[in-house]
Each structure stands twice: as C-alpha cells, then as structure tokens.
Motif scaffolding. Structure first.
Motif, mmCIF file in Angstrom:
data_model
loop_
_atom_site.group_PDB
_atom_site.id
_atom_site.type_symbol
_atom_site.label_atom_id
_atom_site.label_comp_id
_atom_site.label_asym_id
_atom_site.label_seq_id
_atom_site.Cartn_x
_atom_site.Cartn_y
_atom_site.Cartn_z
ATOM 1 N N LYS A 22 0.871 -1.172 0.000
ATOM 2 C CA LYS A 22 0.000 0.000 0.000
ATOM 3 C C LYS A 22 0.913 1.228 0.000
ATOM 4 C CE LYS A 22 -3.248 -2.171 3.229
ATOM 5 N NZ LYS A 22 -3.861 -2.031 4.567
ATOM 6 N N PRO A 23 0.357 2.388 -0.356
ATOM 7 C CA PRO A 23 1.175 3.605 -0.212
ATOM 8 C C PRO A 23 1.602 3.770 1.260
ATOM 9 C CG PRO A 23 -0.825 4.048 -1.476
ATOM 10 C CD PRO A 23 -0.944 2.649 -0.937
ATOM 11 N N SER A 24 2.799 4.268 1.486
ATOM 12 C CA SER A 24 3.320 4.442 2.862
ATOM 13 C C SER A 24 2.417 5.366 3.661
ATOM 14 C CB SER A 24 4.731 5.019 2.834
ATOM 15 O OG SER A 24 5.609 4.092 2.265
ATOM 16 N N SER A 25 2.287 5.057 4.936
ATOM 17 C CA SER A 25 1.488 5.899 5.828
ATOM 18 C C SER A 25 2.282 7.160 6.169
ATOM 19 C CB SER A 25 1.147 5.132 7.106
ATOM 20 O OG SER A 25 2.309 4.956 7.890
ATOM 21 N N LYS A 26 1.627 8.084 6.865
ATOM 22 C CA LYS A 26 2.303 9.326 7.275
ATOM 23 C C LYS A 26 3.492 9.040 8.172
ATOM 24 C CE LYS A 26 -1.787 12.167 6.796
ATOM 25 N NZ LYS A 26 -2.779 13.023 7.449
ATOM 26 N N LYS A 27 3.450 7.916 8.886
ATOM 27 C CA LYS A 27 4.559 7.537 9.770
ATOM 28 C C LYS A 27 5.652 6.792 9.011
ATOM 29 C CE LYS A 27 1.669 7.210 13.869
ATOM 30 N NZ LYS A 27 1.184 6.335 14.957
ATOM 31 N N GLY A 28 5.460 6.602 7.705
ATOM 32 C CA GLY A 28 6.473 5.926 6.896
ATOM 33 C C GLY A 28 6.412 4.418 6.977
ATOM 34 N N ILE A 29 5.332 3.888 7.518
ATOM 35 C CA ILE A 29 5.196 2.431 7.652
ATOM 36 C C ILE A 29 4.671 1.856 6.344
ATOM 37 C CG2 ILE A 29 4.030 0.566 8.867
ATOM 38 C CD1 ILE A 29 3.900 2.466 11.313
ATOM 39 N N ARG A 30 5.364 0.839 5.850
ATOM 40 C CA ARG A 30 4.939 0.151 4.627
ATOM 41 C C ARG A 30 4.158 -1.088 5.014
ATOM 42 N NH1 ARG A 30 9.246 -1.044 0.047
ATOM 43 N NH2 ARG A 30 7.479 -1.072 -1.355
ATOM 44 N N GLU A 31 2.933 -1.157 4.552
ATOM 45 C CA GLU A 31 2.094 -2.329 4.807
ATOM 46 C C GLU A 31 1.780 -3.008 3.484
ATOM 47 O OE1 GLU A 31 -1.433 -1.397 6.993
ATOM 48 O OE2 GLU A 31 -0.345 -0.339 8.552
ATOM 49 N N THR A 32 1.652 -4.317 3.550
ATOM 50 C CA THR A 32 1.279 -5.042 2.343
ATOM 51 C C THR A 32 -0.235 -5.013 2.169
ATOM 52 O OG1 THR A 32 1.174 -7.177 3.475
ATOM 53 C CG2 THR A 32 3.290 -6.570 2.448
ATOM 54 N N ILE A 33 -0.647 -5.284 0.946
ATOM 55 C CA ILE A 33 -2.071 -5.321 0.619
ATOM 56 C C ILE A 33 -2.730 -6.515 1.310
ATOM 57 C CG2 ILE A 33 -1.830 -4.102 -1.573
ATOM 58 C CD1 ILE A 33 -1.780 -6.854 -2.980
ATOM 59 N N SER A 34 -4.036 -6.466 1.423
ATOM 60 C CA SER A 34 -4.782 -7.552 2.059
ATOM 61 C C SER A 34 -4.922 -8.744 1.109
ATOM 62 C CB SER A 34 -6.180 -7.061 2.446
ATOM 63 O OG SER A 34 -6.944 -6.834 1.271
ATOM 64 N N LEU A 35 -5.356 -9.841 1.665
ATOM 65 C CA LEU A 35 -5.617 -11.035 0.860
ATOM 66 C C LEU A 35 -6.631 -10.716 -0.238
ATOM 67 C CD1 LEU A 35 -5.600 -14.083 0.206
ATOM 68 C CD2 LEU A 35 -7.329 -14.367 1.983
ATOM 69 N N ARG A 36 -7.697 -10.021 0.107
ATOM 70 C CA ARG A 36 -8.751 -9.749 -0.876
ATOM 71 C C ARG A 36 -8.259 -8.845 -2.015
ATOM 72 N NH1 ARG A 36 -10.940 -11.096 3.786
ATOM 73 N NH2 ARG A 36 -12.786 -12.411 3.825
ATOM 74 N N VAL A 37 -7.433 -7.882 -1.706
ATOM 75 C CA VAL A 37 -6.859 -7.036 -2.755
ATOM 76 C C VAL A 37 -5.929 -7.872 -3.635
ATOM 77 C CG1 VAL A 37 -5.327 -5.060 -3.215
ATOM 78 C CG2 VAL A 37 -7.106 -4.892 -1.458
ATOM 79 N N ALA A 38 -5.129 -8.718 -3.012
ATOM 80 C CA ALA A 38 -4.232 -9.596 -3.775
ATOM 81 C C ALA A 38 -5.039 -10.527 -4.688
ATOM 82 C CB ALA A 38 -3.347 -10.400 -2.820
ATOM 83 N N LEU A 39 -6.153 -11.049 -4.183
ATOM 84 C CA LEU A 39 -7.023 -11.899 -5.004
ATOM 85 C C LEU A 39 -7.532 -11.137 -6.217
ATOM 86 C CD1 LEU A 39 -9.166 -13.789 -2.338
ATOM 87 C CD2 LEU A 39 -7.616 -14.836 -3.997
ATOM 88 N N ASP A 40 -7.945 -9.883 -6.006
ATOM 89 C CA ASP A 40 -8.424 -9.044 -7.117
ATOM 90 C C ASP A 40 -7.357 -8.888 -8.190
ATOM 91 O OD1 ASP A 40 -10.936 -8.576 -6.039
ATOM 92 O OD2 ASP A 40 -10.387 -6.643 -5.158
ATOM 93 N N ARG A 41 -6.133 -8.780 -7.774
ATOM 94 C CA ARG A 41 -5.049 -8.551 -8.731
ATOM 95 C C ARG A 41 -4.641 -9.821 -9.471
ATOM 96 N NH1 ARG A 41 -1.305 -4.220 -5.413
ATOM 97 N NH2 ARG A 41 -2.962 -2.646 -5.250
ATOM 98 N N LEU A 42 -4.813 -10.975 -8.830
ATOM 99 C CA LEU A 42 -4.394 -12.229 -9.465
ATOM 100 C C LEU A 42 -5.511 -12.875 -10.263
ATOM 101 C CD1 LEU A 42 -2.088 -14.242 -9.883
ATOM 102 C CD2 LEU A 42 -2.924 -15.475 -7.879
ATOM 103 N N PHE A 43 -6.702 -12.955 -9.685
ATOM 104 C CA PHE A 43 -7.819 -13.636 -10.336
ATOM 105 C C PHE A 43 -8.828 -12.603 -10.801
ATOM 106 C CE2 PHE A 43 -6.341 -16.779 -7.142
ATOM 107 C CZ PHE A 43 -6.006 -17.814 -8.006
ATOM 108 N N LYS A 44 -8.966 -12.454 -12.088
ATOM 109 C CA LYS A 44 -9.913 -11.489 -12.646
ATOM 110 C C LYS A 44 -11.281 -12.151 -12.810
ATOM 111 C CE LYS A 44 -6.744 -8.377 -13.041
ATOM 112 N NZ LYS A 44 -6.592 -7.425 -11.995
ATOM 113 N N GLY A 45 -12.323 -11.435 -12.424
ATOM 114 C CA GLY A 45 -13.687 -11.925 -12.607
ATOM 115 C C GLY A 45 -14.018 -13.117 -11.730
ATOM 116 N N ALA A 46 -15.077 -13.804 -12.126
ATOM 117 C CA ALA A 46 -15.531 -14.984 -11.375
ATOM 118 C C ALA A 46 -14.570 -16.136 -11.651
ATOM 119 C CB ALA A 46 -16.951 -15.354 -11.782
ATOM 120 N N HIS A 47 -13.954 -16.624 -10.632
ATOM 121 C CA HIS A 47 -12.980 -17.705 -10.752
ATOM 122 C C HIS A 47 -13.203 -18.664 -9.593
ATOM 123 C CE1 HIS A 47 -9.120 -19.754 -11.007
ATOM 124 N NE2 HIS A 47 -8.972 -19.212 -12.208
#
Length: 165
Positions: A22-47
């Motif tokens: 995800k974009p860095s927070s104001k504190k400069g902490i880098r967080e990874t995307i959630s499982l559901r966001v990752a699913l959206d990026r890997l599997f398009k549409g109904a799968h």
C-alpha cells in the motif's frame, strides 16, 4: 495465510515488489495489501479458486468453522478443494512439488453431510440457529451451483437398478 503469501509471491514475480505494498502511511510504515486485494489482482472476474479462497477467508474472519460443527461436512469439501488448489498453484509457480509423493497432505471428507433439523439447532444454539442454518444453506447452494472441484469437492451419488446380462 499460506494463500496470501503465495499470491503475493506470484504478484511480486509478475508485477514487481512494489505491487504488494500500500502507499506508505504518514509515519512511513509500509504495509502489504490484504488477501482480498491480492485476489483481485491475481484472479480477474468470477474464478472458482478465488471463490474457494474467499469463502474460507470469510469463515476464518467470522470464526464460523470453530463455532459450528454442523457445517463440518460442507466445510471439509471446501477445505479439501483449497488444499488441492494450493498444491497445484504452488507447484505451477515454484516448479517443485508442494508435498513429496509419500505424503498425502489430504484432509479427510468426514462427518454427516446433512444438517440437523432446525429444531435441534435452535435447542443447541438459540437465536444463532437461524444464522447457522442460513449460512449452511447458502454454502450448500453455492456448492451445488458451482459443481466445480476448484470450489468444493463434489459428492454426487446415484443409486440405480441394474440388470445383469
């Protein structure tokens, strides 16, 4: 968790390391995307695999697999498909077997596949019985409608009379 890590590894390989952050927070902490966001990026549409991961994640988030042993029969079919899907995707991505041949790595399809009557559920769970019944009926309907091994192990039993000869 294993699915989330595997999907993120695939996304890194495909789209670069920054794709899972995800974009860095104001504190400069880098967080990874959630499982559901990752699913959206890997599997398009109904799968089917995506649908399988999503239902398991929903159950995890609600902890329903811990609360309702009455769902064991339905859940084991969904979980077993998840194991098979993960194993196949892991092997496809890493080009190495997920488990060695001498280890089965399989769940057992166990339990009674029929829900107890609503009256028994109400006796055991009170007001929550309707939620349990609704969840079970929705899961059963999803399994029936998908009839896809990537979503849930299908169990189709037919009794026929046959004549020898």
């Amino acid at each position: 968790m294993s699915w989330e890590q595997l999907i993120k590894a695939i996304l890194i390989e495909r789209d670069g390391e920054d794709s899972i952050y995800k974009p860095s927070s104001k504190k400069g902490i880098r967080e990874t995307i959630s499982l559901r966001v990752a699913l959206d990026r890997l599997f398009k549409g109904a799968h089917s695999i995506r649908k399988n991961i999503e239902i398991i994640a929903d159950w995890r988030d609600k902890a329903v697999h811990l609360l309702m042993p009455e769902l064991q029969g339905l859940a084991s079919r969904v979980f077993q498909s998840g194991v098979l899907n993960y194993s196949a995707k892991f092997e496809q991505f890493t080009e190495t077997p997920f488990l060695h041949a001498q280890h089965s790595g399989m769940l057992s399809l166990v339990g009674d596949f029929k829900l107890p009557p609503a009256s028994v559920l109400r006796t055991n769970y009170g007001l929550a019985a309707d939620d349990i019944l609704g969840l079970a009926m929705a899961a059963e309907e999803d399994i029936k409608n998908s009839n896809d091994i990537e979503f849930a192990i299908p169990i189709n039993v037919s009794l026929v009379y046959a004549k020898d000869g």
